[in-house]
Design a protein around this motif. Structure first.
Motif, PDB file in Angstrom:
ATOM      1  N   THR A   1       0.835  -1.206   0.000  1.00  0.00           N
ATOM      2  CA  THR A   1       0.000   0.000   0.000  1.00  0.00           C
ATOM      3  C   THR A   1       0.869   1.255   0.000  1.00  0.00           C
ATOM      4  O   THR A   1       2.043   1.213   0.387  1.00  0.00           O
ATOM      5  CB  THR A   1      -0.919   0.041   1.236  1.00  0.00           C
ATOM      6  OG1 THR A   1      -0.102   0.206   2.409  1.00  0.00           O
ATOM      7  CG2 THR A   1      -1.781  -1.206   1.342  1.00  0.00           C
ATOM      8  N   VAL A   2       0.268   2.358  -0.396  1.00  0.00           N
ATOM      9  CA  VAL A   2       0.958   3.650  -0.352  1.00  0.00           C
ATOM     10  C   VAL A   2       1.353   3.979   1.083  1.00  0.00           C
ATOM     11  O   VAL A   2       2.448   4.495   1.333  1.00  0.00           O
ATOM     12  CB  VAL A   2       0.075   4.758  -0.971  1.00  0.00           C
ATOM     13  CG1 VAL A   2       0.637   6.137  -0.676  1.00  0.00           C
ATOM     14  CG2 VAL A   2      -0.058   4.550  -2.476  1.00  0.00           C
ATOM     15  N   ALA A   3       0.479   3.666   2.034  1.00  0.00           N
ATOM     16  CA  ALA A   3       0.785   3.934   3.446  1.00  0.00           C
ATOM     17  C   ALA A   3       2.059   3.203   3.874  1.00  0.00           C
ATOM     18  O   ALA A   3       2.905   3.766   4.584  1.00  0.00           O
ATOM     19  CB  ALA A   3      -0.386   3.522   4.322  1.00  0.00           C
ATOM     20  N   GLU A   4       2.219   1.963   3.425  1.00  0.00           N
ATOM     21  CA  GLU A   4       3.420   1.196   3.773  1.00  0.00           C
ATOM     22  C   GLU A   4       4.670   1.781   3.120  1.00  0.00           C
ATOM     23  O   GLU A   4       5.739   1.822   3.738  1.00  0.00           O
ATOM     24  CB  GLU A   4       3.237  -0.265   3.356  1.00  0.00           C
ATOM     25  CG  GLU A   4       2.187  -0.990   4.167  1.00  0.00           C
ATOM     26  CD  GLU A   4       1.775  -2.316   3.548  1.00  0.00           C
ATOM     27  OE1 GLU A   4       1.384  -3.202   4.339  1.00  0.00           O
ATOM     28  OE2 GLU A   4       1.833  -2.476   2.313  1.00  0.00           O
ATOM     29  N   ILE A   5       4.525   2.227   1.894  1.00  0.00           N
ATOM     30  CA  ILE A   5       5.666   2.844   1.204  1.00  0.00           C
ATOM     31  C   ILE A   5       6.092   4.107   1.949  1.00  0.00           C
ATOM     32  O   ILE A   5       7.281   4.309   2.229  1.00  0.00           O
ATOM     33  CB  ILE A   5       5.310   3.176  -0.260  1.00  0.00           C
ATOM     34  CG1 ILE A   5       5.051   1.898  -1.056  1.00  0.00           C
ATOM     35  CG2 ILE A   5       6.428   4.000  -0.910  1.00  0.00           C
ATOM     36  CD1 ILE A   5       4.419   2.118  -2.422  1.00  0.00           C
TER      37      ILE A   5
END
Length: 188
Positions: A29-33
């Motif tokens: 996910t973008v949040a993880e990136i």
């Protein structure tokens, strides 16, 4: 978030590559990136429209380099020689990043959506080259043929460079394949 650190864009690109390699593109996910890069999702979206575009962020600069190099080629350069100069410039731009290119390509190859996006990028590069050649006075279909041939040479050279040709540099591979293309079209 901790203290501000420079190169947010580069950190996001690196974090995305790492996560895509570890977990897969679909599962990341973008949040993880953003978290891996030590940044916020908001910062991510200041730099990239979505999680796919982090892999294609350099496409505009690549296109600009190709177009500018063709436009600046000597007036007496043949269309394919102008394209060759552009490919040489691109090789100089990405040549020192073999491992990153290999990681990026492995992520792309593993996902149909990303393979489609890569083909769109290559088509845009070809269109830019053809436009630059037409700007030099090259007519059709010669401009489109030279541009498409140049992108084909780039694609095959790039695949060899990140694959089995570990002992050869990208400019060398491009020159060899351009020579082979010239030999094929000359009927040798």
């Amino acid at each position: 978030m901790g203290r501000w650190e420079p190169n947010a864009r580069g950190r996001l690109e690196q974090a995305a590559l790492e996560l895509y390699a570890e977990r897969g593109y679909e599962q990341t996910t973008v949040a993880e990136i953003a978290k891996r890069a030590g940044l916020t999702e908001r910062t991510y979206f200041r730099h990239f429209a979505d999680k796919r575009e982090v892999l294609f962020a350099g496409a505009a600069a690549l296109r600009e380099l190709l177009v500018t190099t063709v436009a600046d080629a000597p007036a007496d350069a043949t269309p394919i020689d102008a394209v060759a100069a552009a490919l040489d410039a691109v090789a100089g731009m990405i040549g020192g990043r073999r491992e990153g290119a290999r990681q990026r390509q492995s992520v792309i190859v593993a996902n149909a959506e990303l393979r489609e996006r890569e083909l769109i990028k290559l088509a845009a590069l070809s269109a830019g080259l053809a436009e630059a050649l037409r700007g030099r006075g090259v007519g059709e279909p010669a401009a489109s043929l030279a541009a498409e041939a140049g992108i084909a040479v780039f694609k095959v050279s790039f695949e060899q460079w990140i694959g089995e040709a570990r002992d050869r540099e990208l400019p060398e591979i491009i020159r060899q394949l351009l020579d082979e293309l010239k030999a094929v079209t000359a009927g040798r």
